[in-house]
Design a protein around this motif. Structure first.
Motif, PDB file in Angstrom:
ATOM      1  N   PRO A   1      19.001   3.630   7.916  1.00 31.05           N
ATOM      2  CA  PRO A   1      18.035   4.100   7.178  1.00 31.05           C
ATOM      3  C   PRO A   1      17.578   5.210   7.912  1.00 31.05           C
ATOM      4  N   ILE A   2      16.701   6.202   7.237  1.00 30.84           N
ATOM      5  CA  ILE A   2      16.072   7.168   7.824  1.00 30.84           C
ATOM      6  C   ILE A   2      14.851   7.511   7.262  1.00 30.84           C
ATOM      7  N   PRO A   3      13.631   7.156   7.911  1.00 24.57           N
ATOM      8  CA  PRO A   3      12.391   7.556   7.122  1.00 24.57           C
ATOM      9  C   PRO A   3      12.154   8.931   6.941  1.00 24.57           C
ATOM     10  N   SER A   4      11.158   9.206   5.995  1.00 22.30           N
ATOM     11  CA  SER A   4      10.820  10.706   5.962  1.00 22.30           C
ATOM     12  C   SER A   4       9.826  10.694   7.211  1.00 22.30           C
ATOM     13  N   HIS A   5       9.577  12.309   7.551  1.00 21.21           N
ATOM     14  CA  HIS A   5       8.609  12.573   8.502  1.00 21.21           C
ATOM     15  C   HIS A   5       7.773  13.726   8.066  1.00 21.21           C
ATOM     16  N   PHE A   6       7.543  13.405   6.560  1.00 25.08           N
ATOM     17  CA  PHE A   6       6.475  14.530   6.097  1.00 25.08           C
ATOM     18  C   PHE A   6       5.182  14.304   6.530  1.00 25.08           C
ATOM     19  N   ASN A   7       4.593  13.140   6.878  1.00 19.79           N
ATOM     20  CA  ASN A   7       3.229  12.823   7.714  1.00 19.79           C
ATOM     21  C   ASN A   7       3.374  11.587   8.144  1.00 19.79           C
ATOM     22  N   SER A   8       2.287  11.324   8.867  1.00 18.86           N
ATOM     23  CA  SER A   8       2.635   9.887   9.604  1.00 18.86           C
ATOM     24  C   SER A   8       2.161   8.718   8.513  1.00 18.86           C
TER      25      SER A   8
ATOM     26  N   LEU B   1       0.877  -1.036  -0.068  1.00 19.81           N
ATOM     27  CA  LEU B   1       0.012  -0.017  -0.073  1.00 19.81           C
ATOM     28  C   LEU B   1       0.927   1.276   0.038  1.00 19.81           C
ATOM     29  N   LEU B   2       0.515   2.251  -0.696  1.00 21.36           N
ATOM     30  CA  LEU B   2       1.272   3.386  -0.984  1.00 21.36           C
ATOM     31  C   LEU B   2       0.986   4.258   0.581  1.00 21.36           C
ATOM     32  N   GLU B   3       1.903   5.494   0.361  1.00 17.65           N
ATOM     33  CA  GLU B   3       1.623   6.406   1.596  1.00 17.65           C
ATOM     34  C   GLU B   3       0.442   7.343   1.602  1.00 17.65           C
TER      35      GLU B   3
END
Length: 288
Positions: free
Chosen positions: A166-173, A93-95
């Motif tokens: 690895p560092i995830p994006s924090h753009f939204n939850s 599933l996509l973001e």
């Protein structure tokens, strides 16, 4: 010997590209599963013109199954009945979905698949579609954040390697959950591959941005996309190289997979060394 390949998420963009490509090779017998037979939401998200009645590219009718990745019984039956040798795991599933749905499909579903596959004597390899988004958190800081602002870096960027954290994006939850689901599944693959009784090889492919049009010239695209773009041709080349060199690969590998783009900030050296992967396409920064 003909290899039987199962592609999960078969109605998606990447699956369609690979099904069309691999079906032309008599060495492979292609199967597919998806929970629906309609085009994936990826096409609508990219605002790609879709003709009325357009359908995804799927394997032949007798080799395609409508199956949810979390349906353990049906999934196990499909893999065992068809004596699948290789799985290309694209179902995800996509973001744009909720955190709960992303975790259920991308994490729980992947664990079910890995658990079933590693118990099959005929299973040889799983190619897991990870993502460059495992390291998208780097784009939130300089010097990488300039790409998102379409500002040309003053010098070549230090490339992120598979050994960097690895560092995830924090753009939204939801965006963060998607990144973390890929990081989780890579670690899950590493754990399964370390089990002595498991003979299945795990290849985690951190794919760059693969778009529906296979075109990167539009000024509508930010350089955070262009810098990690992967053409359809380079995607197919990578999969070809993995399948050709399967016997000499280690039990667990991670590869970044992109085209030869200006200011590409991920390191593909191990991809070139291990697989002789040489990108044929690339996005170029236009100078005025």
């Amino acid at each position: 010997m003909v290899k039987k390949i199962l592609i999960t998420g078969a109605s998606g963009l990447i699956a369609g590209i690979l099904i069309k490509h691999l079906s032309n090779n008599s060495n492979y017998d292609i199967y597919g599963i998806d929970k629906h037979i309609e085009l994936s939401t990826r096409y609508q998200l990219e605002n790609t013109p879709i003709t009325e009645g357009q359908q995804p590219i799927l394997p032949s009718k007798e080799k395609f199954y409508v199956c949810d990745i979390t349906d353990e019984n049906q999934l196990s039956h499909i893999i065992e009945e068809n004596q699948i040798n290789i799985i290309i795991h694209l179902a995800s599933l996509l973001e744009t979905e909720t955190v709960e749905k992303i975790n259920h499909i991308n994490c729980y579903g992947t664990k079910i698949l890995f658990d079933i596959a590693t118990k099959q004597k005929h299973m040889e390899m799983i190619i897991y579609a990870s993502s460059v988004m495992t390291v998208f958190g780097y784009l939130e800081n300089e010097p990488y954040s300039s790409l998102a602002k379409n500002i040309q870096p003053k010098k070549l960027l230090k490339k992120i390697t598979i050994n960097d954290s690895p560092i995830p994006s924090h753009f939204n939850s939801s965006f963060e959950a998607y990144c973390n689901s890929k990081i989780y599944s890579e670690e899950l693959a590493r754990q399964y591959s370390s089990i002595e009784t498991v003979n299945v090889k795990f290849i985690c492919a951190r794919f760059g941005w693969i778009n529906t049009t296979d075109d990167i010239t539009s000024d509508l695209y930010d350089w955070s996309d262009k810098s990690i773009w992967c053409s359809h041709r380079d995607l197919c080349q990578f999969i070809d190289r993995i399948l050709e060199k399967q016997s000499i690969l280690k039990k667990f590998e991670i590869y970044f997979v992109s085209s030869n783009n200006d200011y590409c900030w991920v390191d593909m050296d191990n991809c070139r060394q291990d697989l002789n992967y040489v990108p044929q396409d690339g996005a170029k920064w236009k100078t005025t």
